[in-house]
Motif scaffolding. Structure first.
Motif, short mmCIF file in Angstrom:
data_model
loop_
_atom_site.label_atom_id
_atom_site.label_comp_id
_atom_site.label_asym_id
_atom_site.label_seq_id
_atom_site.Cartn_x
_atom_site.Cartn_y
_atom_site.Cartn_z
N ARG A 196 2.64 -11.13 2.78
CA ARG A 196 2.57 -10.31 1.57
C ARG A 196 1.32 -10.62 0.76
O ARG A 196 1.21 -10.22 -0.39
CB ARG A 196 3.82 -10.54 0.71
CG ARG A 196 5.11 -10.07 1.35
CD ARG A 196 6.24 -10.02 0.33
NE ARG A 196 6.54 -11.33 -0.22
CZ ARG A 196 7.46 -12.15 0.27
NH1 ARG A 196 8.16 -11.79 1.32
NH2 ARG A 196 7.68 -13.33 -0.28
N THR A 197 0.37 -11.34 1.38
CA THR A 197 -0.87 -11.71 0.70
C THR A 197 -2.00 -10.78 1.14
O THR A 197 -2.16 -10.53 2.34
CB THR A 197 -1.26 -13.16 1.06
OG1 THR A 197 -0.18 -14.03 0.70
CG2 THR A 197 -2.53 -13.58 0.34
N ARG B 183 -1.18 -4.30 3.25
CA ARG B 183 -1.88 -5.53 3.60
C ARG B 183 -3.05 -5.23 4.54
O ARG B 183 -4.16 -5.76 4.35
CB ARG B 183 -0.88 -6.49 4.26
CG ARG B 183 -1.47 -7.83 4.68
CD ARG B 183 -0.36 -8.76 5.14
NE ARG B 183 -0.90 -9.93 5.81
CZ ARG B 183 -1.18 -10.00 7.09
NH1 ARG B 183 -0.93 -8.96 7.89
NH2 ARG B 183 -1.68 -11.12 7.61
N THR C 115 4.69 -2.64 3.10
CA THR C 115 3.97 -3.86 2.74
C THR C 115 2.88 -4.17 3.75
O THR C 115 1.74 -4.51 3.39
CB THR C 115 4.96 -5.03 2.63
OG1 THR C 115 5.94 -4.74 1.63
CG2 THR C 115 4.23 -6.31 2.27
N ARG D 94 6.66 -8.63 -4.20
CA ARG D 94 7.09 -9.99 -3.88
C ARG D 94 8.48 -10.29 -4.41
O ARG D 94 9.15 -11.20 -3.93
CB ARG D 94 6.08 -10.99 -4.44
CG ARG D 94 4.81 -11.04 -3.64
CD ARG D 94 3.90 -12.16 -4.11
NE ARG D 94 2.72 -12.24 -3.25
CZ ARG D 94 1.78 -13.16 -3.37
NH1 ARG D 94 1.88 -14.07 -4.34
NH2 ARG D 94 0.75 -13.17 -2.56
N LEU E 90 1.77 -7.61 -4.92
CA LEU E 90 2.36 -8.56 -5.86
C LEU E 90 3.67 -8.03 -6.43
O LEU E 90 4.64 -8.77 -6.61
CB LEU E 90 1.38 -8.85 -7.00
CG LEU E 90 0.15 -9.71 -6.62
CD1 LEU E 90 -0.83 -9.77 -7.78
CD2 LEU E 90 0.59 -11.11 -6.23
N ARG F 54 -3.62 -4.98 -4.13
CA ARG F 54 -3.15 -6.29 -4.57
C ARG F 54 -1.98 -6.16 -5.53
O ARG F 54 -0.98 -6.89 -5.43
CB ARG F 54 -4.30 -7.06 -5.24
CG ARG F 54 -5.31 -7.65 -4.28
CD ARG F 54 -6.20 -8.67 -4.97
NE ARG F 54 -6.99 -8.05 -6.04
CZ ARG F 54 -8.19 -7.50 -5.86
NH1 ARG F 54 -8.74 -7.51 -4.65
NH2 ARG F 54 -8.85 -6.98 -6.86
N SER F 55 -2.10 -5.22 -6.47
CA SER F 55 -1.02 -5.02 -7.44
C SER F 55 0.26 -4.59 -6.75
O SER F 55 1.36 -5.07 -7.09
CB SER F 55 -1.44 -3.97 -8.47
OG SER F 55 -2.58 -4.38 -9.19
N PRO G 167 5.73 -15.28 2.80
CA PRO G 167 4.68 -15.03 1.79
C PRO G 167 3.33 -14.69 2.40
O PRO G 167 2.57 -13.91 1.83
CB PRO G 167 4.65 -16.35 1.01
CG PRO G 167 6.01 -16.95 1.21
CD PRO G 167 6.43 -16.54 2.59
#
Length: 558
Positions: free
Chosen positions: A541-542, A496, A492, A530, A527, A523-524, A538
């Protein structure tokens, strides 16, 4: 055809190392000693044979010929190396005294451009004010203005009946012009023309020696400045400052060239030479900035000037994309062939947009350009070899592409053309990725990114961030090669960080075509992760919109 297959009958780019190996001093001595030993054995074995006696003298001369060839080649290499050292030393002397501009303020105010000066009858006939009125620009750096006033002063001193026992200096003239309201301050160390005379008319002024001296001094000042900063763009030490200088001065320099072109005046030969030099410097800047040669209109403006010689006219027309046929050969031959090489190179690049795409034809034109280039044009050779390697990668001739890139790398090993060397490493990374060797590819892109950051080359930085970011999105396991692993790196976090690289790639190089595609993939993936309880908040994970951690730097130790 397999990736490693080589087409038969293709023209191969010659390698200087072949001649170095064959004519190297140690090799020639070894070959000659062995040759003499064999010749002696043959003569002693066959005794008084007439044919052997005849061949004996011939073979002895062959030994002498080999030695002479080696000596000639060694002298040629020494002369070429000495010439490179002299040119490099001269360039370093030119930029040694440069003082780099600092980074711009975050809220820097745009440069103000002056309104047209007032025309005042009371100033009619003023020799300096009339010259300032008809110069191509209305605002000046103080150092440029002093050079102009000095040129006018020296010209007046040479005119009959104009000699004065104590002529005012340029600084005194500047103070007088400010006092009389002809000049006014226009920012720090800058002045604008505030008032000008109505008479005499423009044709009369521009036909006189004062105006010719003033405009030549003005163009010499800016051509000299721009030329030195263009050299600095190729220096690791000064590249960042040179970029900032051009970013500040580009608009003014382009406006200066446009004003000269639109004036309709026939400029003195010396002034035209300085305009061409100014165009050369801007051409280097445009190339470094990823812009087309004719994007700012400078080349088209220069091509409209009257009085340019044939060579320079062909050059500016080529840059303006107005040269429809290969330029003819004329003296000096070196410049003529260099221009022909540039024309062939441009035609080859235009072939990339042809439908259907003929990669073989593009490769042939690039080969032709490479053969025409002067051997001391390292930047031209490296650029051509990189493009040729890109074509070979598209053809699937990966071994040929590697050969071209290795030659480009060897040409830049002495420190010449650092930007070309960085692009060579970048393209080598593409080659290794195509060969299925991602670790080598990542290492090459790290080398290129480190060099581009030193050179402050935004398009290069953007391309390398796109390469590295897309590689991590495609294979997150490779992230440990370019990111710190303490604390342990997760998939992750790798995605990122890659999203931040891709965002920065789009910002620095908007033409990065694949950055958005891989950013969407990142991005996919983030998401989708998550829903997994992975102990990360969070915010971790953005996807990033800016770089959080740069890829690890890797210095070129070659």
């Amino acid at each position: 055809m397999s990736a490693h297959a080589e087409a038969i009958g293709q023209t191969a780019t010659p390698r200087s190392s072949i001649w170095q190996g064959f004519l190297g001093t140690a090799s020639v001595v070894a070959y000659t000693v062995l040759f003499e030993l064999v010749r002696t054995l043959v003569v002693n074995s066959f005794g008084e044979n007439a044919l052997v006696k005849f061949l004996n003298g011939t073979l002895r001369w062959l030994s002498v010929l080999f030695i002479a060839m080696a000596a000639g080649y060694a002298l040629y290499r020494f002369a070429a190396g000495y010439g490179v050292k002299v040119r490099t030393a001269r360039e370093m002397d030119l930029i040694a005294g440069l003082v780099e501009p600092g980074p711009a303020l975050a809220d820097r105010a745009p440069r103000r451009y002056p309104r047209p000066p007032w025309r005042v009858s009371a100033l009619d006939g003023d020799p300096i004010a009339t010259v300032l009125r008809d110069l191509p620009v209305r605002d000046f750096e103080s150092v440029a203005l002093l050079a102009v006033l000095d040129a006018i002063r020296e010209t007046e001193g040479r005119l009959p009946l104009a000699r004065q026992p104590s002529a005012p200096t340029a600084a005194m003239q500047l103070s007088d012009l400010r006092r009389r309201g002809i000049l006014a301050e226009h920012g720090a160390q800058r002045f604008r023309v505030r008032q000008v005379p109505k008479l005499p008319d423009r044709a009369t002024v521009t036909a006189g020696p004062r105006w010719a001296a003033a405009v030549t001094a003005l163009l010499h000042h800016y051509a000299d400045r721009a030329g030195r900063w263009a050299i600095a763009l190729e220096s690791r030490r000064f590249a960042g400052g040179a970029r900032r200088w051009f970013e500040t001065e580009e608009r003014y320099l382009c406006a200066l060239v446009a004003a000269c072109a639109n004036s309709g005046i026939r400029f003195p030969a010396a002034a035209l030479a300085h305009l061409v030099r100014l165009g050369d410097a801007l051409d280097v800047w445009f190339a470094r900035n990823g812009l087309a040669e004719h994007e700012r209109g400078v080349a088209a403006d220069l091509s409209s000037l009257r009085g340019l010689d044939e060579l320079n006219r062909d050059l500016v027309m080529l840059r303006a994309d107005q040269l429809t046929q290969r330029p003819r050969r004329y003296r000096p031959w070196r410049l003529s062939t260099s221009l022909a090489a540039r024309w062939e190179h441009r035609e080859a690049l235009q072939g990339f947009g042809a439908v259907p795409l003929d990669l073989d034809g593009v490769a042939d034109q690039l080969e032709t350009a490479w053969w025409l280039l002067p051997r001391d044009d390292v930047s031209g050779e490296v650029c051509t070899l990189i493009n040729l390697a890109v074509v070979h990668i598209g053809q699937g001739r990966l071994d040929a592409a590697r050969d071209r890139l290795e030659l480009a790398e060897s040409l830049t090993r002495t420190g010449r053309d650092p930007d070309g060397r960085a692009q060579t490493h970048e393209t080598m990374g593409v080659l290794w990725w195509a060969r299925g060797e991602p670790r080598r590819a990542l290492r090459c892109w790290q080398l290129a990114l480190t060099a581009f950051r030193v050179l402050d080359d935004d398009p290069g930085i953007g391309r390398c961030l796109q390469h590295l970011g897309s590689a991590i999105v495609a294979a997150p396991d490779h992230a440990t090669l370019v990111l710190p692993t303490d604390p342990p790196l997760t998939r992750t976090e790798a995605l990122r960080q890659a999203s931040g690289w891709l965002a920065e790639a789009r910002r620095r190089h908007p033409a990065a075509r694949h950055a958005e595609h891989y950013a969407a993939q990142a991005r996919s993936a983030l998401l989708a992760g998550r829903g997994v309880r992975d102990q990360l908040p969070p915010s971790r994970r953005t996807p990033l919109t800016r770089i959080d951690l740069w890829p690890a730097a890797l210095e070129d130790r070659t």
